[in-house]
Motif scaffolding. Structure first.
Motif, PDB file in Angstrom:
ATOM      1  N   ARG A  87       0.774  -1.196   0.034  1.00 57.89           N
ATOM      2  CA  ARG A  87      -0.060  -0.109   0.050  1.00 57.89           C
ATOM      3  C   ARG A  87       0.785   1.117   0.144  1.00 57.89           C
ATOM      4  O   ARG A  87       0.548   2.334  -0.647  1.00 57.89           O
ATOM      5  N   LEU A  88       1.818   1.116   0.726  1.00 58.57           N
ATOM      6  CA  LEU A  88       2.915   2.567   0.614  1.00 58.57           C
ATOM      7  C   LEU A  88       3.470   2.637  -0.463  1.00 58.57           C
ATOM      8  O   LEU A  88       3.716   3.841  -0.883  1.00 58.57           O
ATOM      9  N   THR A 145       2.821   1.680  -3.647  1.00 54.79           N
ATOM     10  CA  THR A 145       1.876   1.784  -4.687  1.00 54.79           C
ATOM     11  C   THR A 145       0.735   2.643  -4.698  1.00 54.79           C
ATOM     12  O   THR A 145      -0.031   3.223  -5.298  1.00 54.79           O
ATOM     13  N   SER A 146       0.794   3.401  -3.231  1.00 56.38           N
ATOM     14  CA  SER A 146      -0.253   4.130  -2.854  1.00 56.38           C
ATOM     15  C   SER A 146      -1.661   3.593  -3.322  1.00 56.38           C
ATOM     16  O   SER A 146      -2.510   4.420  -3.586  1.00 56.38           O
ATOM     17  N   ARG A 157       8.275  16.500  -2.595  1.00 57.30           N
ATOM     18  CA  ARG A 157       7.060  16.703  -1.733  1.00 57.30           C
ATOM     19  C   ARG A 157       7.000  18.317  -1.789  1.00 57.30           C
ATOM     20  O   ARG A 157       5.542  18.631  -1.953  1.00 57.30           O
ATOM     21  N   GLN A 179      -2.726  14.816  -1.452  1.00 64.20           N
ATOM     22  CA  GLN A 179      -2.736  13.496  -1.294  1.00 64.20           C
ATOM     23  C   GLN A 179      -2.187  12.673  -2.499  1.00 64.20           C
ATOM     24  O   GLN A 179      -1.654  11.715  -2.693  1.00 64.20           O
ATOM     25  N   ASP A 237       1.395  13.436  -3.001  1.00 66.53           N
ATOM     26  CA  ASP A 237       2.074  12.300  -2.046  1.00 66.53           C
ATOM     27  C   ASP A 237       2.130  10.825  -2.882  1.00 66.53           C
ATOM     28  O   ASP A 237       3.108  10.004  -2.884  1.00 66.53           O
ATOM     29  N   SER A 238       1.070  10.610  -3.374  1.00 69.97           N
ATOM     30  CA  SER A 238       0.792   9.342  -4.189  1.00 69.97           C
ATOM     31  C   SER A 238       1.855   9.258  -5.410  1.00 69.97           C
ATOM     32  O   SER A 238       2.447   8.244  -5.797  1.00 69.97           O
ATOM     33  N   SER A 242       5.219   8.134  -4.240  1.00 65.78           N
ATOM     34  CA  SER A 242       5.060   7.029  -3.433  1.00 65.78           C
ATOM     35  C   SER A 242       6.304   6.015  -3.214  1.00 65.78           C
ATOM     36  O   SER A 242       6.440   5.619  -1.901  1.00 65.78           O
ATOM     37  N   ASP A 243       6.758   6.058  -4.346  1.00 67.33           N
ATOM     38  CA  ASP A 243       8.211   4.945  -4.198  1.00 67.33           C
ATOM     39  C   ASP A 243       9.246   5.549  -3.413  1.00 67.33           C
ATOM     40  O   ASP A 243       9.678   5.109  -2.456  1.00 67.33           O
ATOM     41  N   ARG A 270       8.528   7.865  -1.091  1.00 64.62           N
ATOM     42  CA  ARG A 270       8.017   7.878   0.382  1.00 64.62           C
ATOM     43  C   ARG A 270       8.132   6.372   1.115  1.00 64.62           C
ATOM     44  O   ARG A 270       8.449   6.552   2.365  1.00 64.62           O
ATOM     45  N   ALA A 271       8.028   5.454   0.339  1.00 60.36           N
ATOM     46  CA  ALA A 271       8.241   4.159   0.823  1.00 60.36           C
ATOM     47  C   ALA A 271       9.742   3.948   1.240  1.00 60.36           C
ATOM     48  O   ALA A 271      10.022   3.466   2.102  1.00 60.36           O
TER      49      ALA A 271
END
Length: 840
Positions: A384-385, A387-388, A480, A702, A705-706, A709-710, A712-713
Motif C-alpha cells: 500500500r505504501l 503503490t499508494s 514533496r 494526497q 504524495d501518491s 509513493s516510491d 516515500r516508501a
C-alpha cells in the motif's frame, strides 16, 4: 535421531531457564527475518514471479524502433511499446513463428449490477487472449476468437476470479446473466481461473472485454476509429513462441514481414521526406522481449527502490545475526565450566557442536515463525505504501506460498549459521585445566576480539543505513515540496465518467457541465473545472501537431501533450496565465477551434508567449495538415506525469469542442480545508444522477504524495530500518562494554586505590569503544558514498556526497555510542576499590 531428540529437549530446558535471554533472541531474529520476508514478498511479485499461465517462458512482448507520426495513448512505457490494431491483426495473421499472438489494453469502466454501480478496472483483450495464455475457466467459458469477430456485435465479458468472488459471491448462477458496462448490457460468459489477474503485470482488472467492443468500453476512441486506424497506437502485443524456438530466431523470421507492413503504412502518410522514410522504414526493427513476467511499466520504476529495500533488509538481518551471535557468545562464556566438565567426562567435540547448533536452530526456528507471522501484515502495508493503493485494491498479492516459505527457510538457515559460529569456536578447543579451576566463565582473547569486531560492523552498518535514510528522506522532502506549476493547497480531485452510466456523446458534455455547476454551488467551494488528461497520475495523451510557420527537422518529434479542459480550468488550478485568455463557455461545438498552449511550446516555436497569440496549429504531420486551431492563450509549465520532470510542449483544447467527450477528472478549489466538502461533493453528484460514480475522491496534496509513493516508501522504511539498526548496535555496544567492565573490575579497583580519578576510569572504559566507532565510521562513509552513486536515479535535489546527510549520520552514530557507553562507564566509575580488590 535419539541424540537429536535429546539435544532438542535439553536445549528447550536450557532456554526455559533464561526466558529474558530467549525472548530477546527470538524478537531480534523475528525483526530481521520478518523484514526480509516482507520485502521479498513484494520483490518476488514485481521482479521475479512468472505469470501463472501455461509455459510462461514461451511468451514474448513486441517492441518496435523507428519513427512515428500519429496519436498515441499508453499506461506507461513509451510509444515503442504499443501498436495499432490493424498492425496487430497483420502480425497475428501473417506470421510464421508464433503459435498465437494476443493484444490487450487497460481502462476503467462503469459496472452496474442489480442497481448498484461502481467504477472498475477492465482489460480490453483480443478474442484469442485466454487461448494463447493456455488458461481454463473457473466457471462458464472464456472468450474465444469468434467473440471478437465483428465490431460492436458481441457484448460479452469474462469476470476475473477475485471480482467474481467479492462482487458476485462466487455464485455460478452469474454466468449467462447481464451486467451493464457503461450503461450497455453485457452477458457474462464465464470466470477467469484463480490466481490469474492479467497478462499486464501488476494489473488486477475486474472484467475482460473483447476488443471488438472497445468503443463501448472506451467511447473516446470512437472518433479516431482505432480499430481501423494505422496511425493510432495503443495496444500491447504478446506472442507465444513455437516450441523450441528462440527469440533471435523469431526476430529473424519476423523481419521481412515487419518491413513489408511498415512499407505499406508509409504509403498512408501523404507527405514524407527521405529522412522520415529512412527512420520509419529502413531503420525500423521489430524487437521481441521476454514477457514471462508480464508487461509492467511500473516494474522499472519499482525495480531500483525494491533492490534498495532488499539490500537494507539484508543489512538488517545481518545486524540481527551478529547481535544474536554476540548474545550467544556471552551465554556460552557463562557455560564454559559446564562444557569443560562435559569434555572432561568424555563428550566428543561433535556432540558439543551439535548441541550448540540445535540450540541455535531452536531459537532460529522460533524467530522465523514469529517473523513469518508478521509478514502478511507488514507486506500488505508495504504494498500500500509503495503503490499508494487503497485497502483491498493492492495490485500485488501478499499471501504466503511455497516460494515465500522457501525464502524464509533460507534466510533462517543463514541466520542460524551466522549465530552459531562464535559459540561453536568458543568450545572447539577449550582450556580444560583453567576452565575447571574457575568458578565462572572467562572470555578468551578470541571471543573478546570477536565481540569488538561485531560491534564495529554493527556501527558501520548503522552509519550506512543512517546516511542512506538521510538521502532518501531529503529526496522525498524535495519532491514533496517541489513546485508543480499550480497550487495544490485546498484542491480536491475526483473522477467522473458519464459514459460509465450509459450517457452517449450527445449528453456527456452536458452532464459534466451540470456536475461542475452543482459542485461550484457547494458552500465553501470557490470554483470547479475538469480535464480528460489528469495531473500527476502517470498518464499521457499525445498527438502529432503541425505549427504555423514552422518546418520541423526530418527527425524532430512533434508530439505534444493533448488535453481537453473545461472553462475556468487554469484559474481553478491556479496555473498562471502568461498571455491571452482562458476558455469560456462560448468556446463550444460549432465555434472556431481554439487552443491554449504552455510556455514550453510557445518558447520553442514562437520565442515568447505574446508572439504565440493568434498563431495556428493543426493536429497531424506533413504539408497538407489543416491548421484550423488558433492559439488564444499561453499558460505556465506544469509537472504533469510525475514530480520529476516538467511536461514538454502541450496544447490544451476545449472539452466542449470535443466530438466524442468522455470521462473527466474534476478539480474543485475550496476556501477552507478540502476534506470538509468531500461529503457534499458526493451528495451533489448523487442528486444529479444516482448512477454516476464519484471515483478516487482525494485532495491534491494526497495525489502529490501518491506521485512520490516510491520515494516515500523508501524514506519511511529506511527510517524504520535505521532505527532498528541503531537499537541493535546500541544493545551490542552496551553488552560488550558491560561485560568488559565486569572482567576488568579488579583492574579498575587497583587504579582507584592508587589514586586514579574516576573520570579517568570513564575514559578508560570508553576509549576503546570510541576508537572502534571511529574506525567503523571511517570505513562506512566512503562505502556509503559509493553505494549511493549506484542509486542516483532515486535521488532528487541531493547528491551522493551530501555533507549535511553524512555529518548527520556521523553525529547520530556518535550520540548512540555515547548513550550506550554511558551506563557501563558510570558503573565502572562507581566501583568501590576494596570491594573490587576482593573480586576474583
Amino acid at each position: 535421531m535419539n541424540s537429536i531428540a535429546q539435544d532438542l529437549l535439553f536445549s528447550w530446558r536450557q532456554l526455559r531457564k533464561s526466558p529474558g535471554f530467549t525472548l530477546t533472541v527470538i524478537v531480534t531474529l523475528a525483526l530481521g527475518i520478518g523484514a526480509n520476508t516482507a520485502v521479498f514478498t513484494l520483490f518476488d511479485q514485481v521482479l521475479l514471479r512468472m505469470l501463472p499461465v501455461h509455459r510462461p517462458q514461451e511468451l514474448v512482448r513486441f517492441r518496435w524502433t523507428g519513427a512515428f507520426s500519429g496519436s498515441s495513448s499508453s499506461f506507461g512505457g513509451d510509444n515503442h511499446d504499443f501498436f495499432s490494431y490493424p498492425m496487430y491483426k497483420d502480425l497475428r495473421d501473417q506470421n510464421q513463428v508464433f503459435t498465437g499472438v494476443l493484444a490487450a489494453d487497460r481502462t476503467g469502466v462503469g459496472i452496474s449490477w442489480r442497481n448498484q454501480a461502481e467504477s472498475k478496472d477492465a482489460e480490453i483483450v483480443s478474442g484469442n487472449y485466454f487461448q494463447v495464455l493456455g488458461l481454463a475457466p473457473a466457471a462458464g467459458r472464456l472468450l474465444m476468437p469468434q467473440d471478437d469477430a465483428a465490431k460492436n456485435a458481441n457484448p460479452v465479458l469474462v469476470l476475473s476470479y477475485d471480482y467474481w468472488r467479492t462482487r458476485f459471491a462466487a455464485s455460478p448462477d452469474v454466468v449467462g446473466q447481464s451486467v451493464l458496462i457503461n450503461g450497455h448490457p453485457f452477458t457474462v460468459l464465464g470466470v477467469a481461473p484463480p490466481n490469474f489477474d492479467s497478462a499486464i503485470g501488476g494489473y488486477r482488472p475486474g472484467v475482460f472485454i473483447p476488443m471488438s467492443m472497445v468503443e463501448i468500453a472506451m467511447p473516446w476512441m470512437a472518433p479516431r476509429d482505432d480499430l481501423n486506424n494505422h496511425q493510432s497506437i495503443w495496444l500491447t502485443i504478446v506472442g507465444r513462441l513455437e516450441p523450441g524456438a528462440t527469440i533471435t530466431q523469431a526476430e529473424a523470421g519476423l523481419a521481412p514481414l515487419w518491413h513489408s507492413l511498415r512499407a505499406y503504412e508509409l504509403t498512408l502518410y501523404k507527405n514524407h521526406s527521405q529522412r522520415f522514410t529512412r527512420l520509419f522504414l529502413d531503420n525500423s526493427q521489430l524487437k521481441l522481449l521476454d514477457d514471462s513476467r508480464g508487461f509492467n511499466p511500473g516494474r522499472m520504476e519499482l525495480q531500483t527502490p525494491l533492490i534498495i529495500l532488499m539490500s537494507m533488509a539484508g543489512l538488517l538481518v545481518l545486524m540481527c545475526a551478529i547481535n544474536v551471535a554476540t548474545l550467544l557468545l556471552l551465554r556460552a562464556i557463562g557455560r564454559t565450566r559446564e562444557m569443560s566438565m562435559r569434555y572432561a567426562l568424555g563428550a566428543k567435540r561433535s556432540r558439543i557442536v551439535a548441541q550448540l547448533l540445535v540450540e541455535a536452530a531452536l531459537l532460529g526456528a522460533a524467530g522465523a515463525a514469529a517473523g513469518l507471522a508478521l509478514t502478511p501484515l507488514v507486506a500488505r502495508a508495504l504494498v500500500r505504501l509503495i503503490t499508494s493503493s487503497d485497502p483491498g485494491q493492492e495490485p500485488y498479492s501478499t499471501a504466503i506460498d511455497a516460494r515465500i516459505l522457501a525464502f524464509t527457510l533460507a534466510v533462517s538457515l543463514l541466520a542460524i549459521l551466522l549465530c552459531s559460529i562464535a559459540p561453536v569456536f568458543q568450545f572447539l578447543r577449550p582450556d580444560l585445566a583453567n576452565s575447571l579451576r574457575q568458578n565462572a566463565g572467562t572470555a578468551s582473547k578470541q571471543s573478546h576480539r570477536f565481540r569488538k569486531i561485531a560491534v564495529g560492523i554493527q556501527i558501520a552498518l548503522s552509519v550506512v543505513l543512517l546516511a542512506g535514510t538521510g538521502l532518501f528522506v531529503r529526496t522525498f522532502d524535495n519532491l514533496r515540496h517541489q513546485q508543480v506549476g499550480f497550487n495544490t493547497s485546498n484542491l480536491v480531485a475526483f473522477n467522473l465518467d458519464p459514459t460509465s452510466s450509459g450517457y452517449g456523446d450527445d449528453r456527456t458534455a452536458q452532464i459534466v457541465t451540470s456536475a461542475l455547476q452543482r459542485v461550484s454551488g457547494i458552500p465553501g467551494v470557490v470554483s470547479a473545472a475538469a480535464t480528460n488528461d489528469p495531473e500527476l497520475q502517470g498518464d499521457s495523451s499525445g498527438s502529432t501537431y503541425s505549427v504555423q510557420g514552422y518546418k520541423p527537422a526530418e527527425d524532430e518529434k512533434m508530439n505534444f501533450e493533448d488535453g481537453r479542459v473545461t472553462p475556468g480550468y487554469f484559474a481553478t488550478l491556479r496555473q498562471p496565465l502568461l498571455a491571452g485568455r482562458e476558455f469560456t463557455s462560448s468556446d463550444a461545438m460549432g465555434q472556431p477551434n481554439v487552443a491554449v498552449v504552455n510556455l514550453a511550446l510557445a518558447k520553442r516555436f514562437f520565442g515568447t508567449p505574446q508572439n504565440a497569440l493568434g498563431r495556428a496549429i493543426g493536429e497531424g504531420g506533413g504539408d497538407n495538415v489543416k491548421l484550423d486551431t488558433t492559439i488564444i492563450g499561453v499558460v505556465g509549465n506544469v509537472r504533469h506525469q510525475n514530480l520529476h520532470a516538467e511536461m514538454g510542449p502541450a496544447a490544451y483544447r476545449p472539452y466542449l469542442q470535443q466530438k466524442h467527450p468522455g470521462g473527466v477528472e474534476i478539480y474543485v478549489r475550496t476556501a477552507q480545508a478540502p476534506e470538509t466538502v468531500e461529503a457534499a461533493i458526493r451528495q451533489s453528484i448523487h442528486q444529479l444522477d444516482p448512477t454516476l460514480v464519484v471515483d478516487g475522491l482525494r485532495t491534491m496534496d494526497q495525489q502529490v504524495d501518491s506521485s512520490a509513493s516510491d520515494q516515500r516508501a523508501l524514506a519511511f522504511l529506511a527510517i524504520g530500518f535505521s532505527a532498528l539498526a541503531m537499537l541493535l548496535a546500541a544493545v551490542g555496544l552496551y553488552g560488550v562494554l558491560a561485560y568488559s567492565t565486569e572482567q576488568r573490575t579488579r583492574e579498575i579497583g587497583v587504579r582507584l586505590a592508587l589514586g586514579s580519578p574516576r573520570a579517568g576510569v570513564v575514559v578508560l572504559i570508553s576509549r576503546e569503544m570510541l576508537l572502534i566507532a571511529s574506525i567503523a565510521t571511517a570505513i562506512a562513509l566512503p562505502s556509503t558514498v559509493a553505494l549511493a552513486r549506484l542509486f542516483t536515479t532515486q535521488l532528487y535535489g541531493v547528491n551522493a556526497f551530501d555533507p549535511i546527510t553524512l555529518i548527520g549520520a556521523v553525529l547520530l552514530t556518535a550520540l548512540m555510542v555515547v548513550l550506550a557507553a554511558a551506563l557501563p562507564a558510570r558503573r565502572a566509575a562507581s566501583v568501590q576499590p576494596m570491594q573490587a580488590l576482593r573480586t576474583e
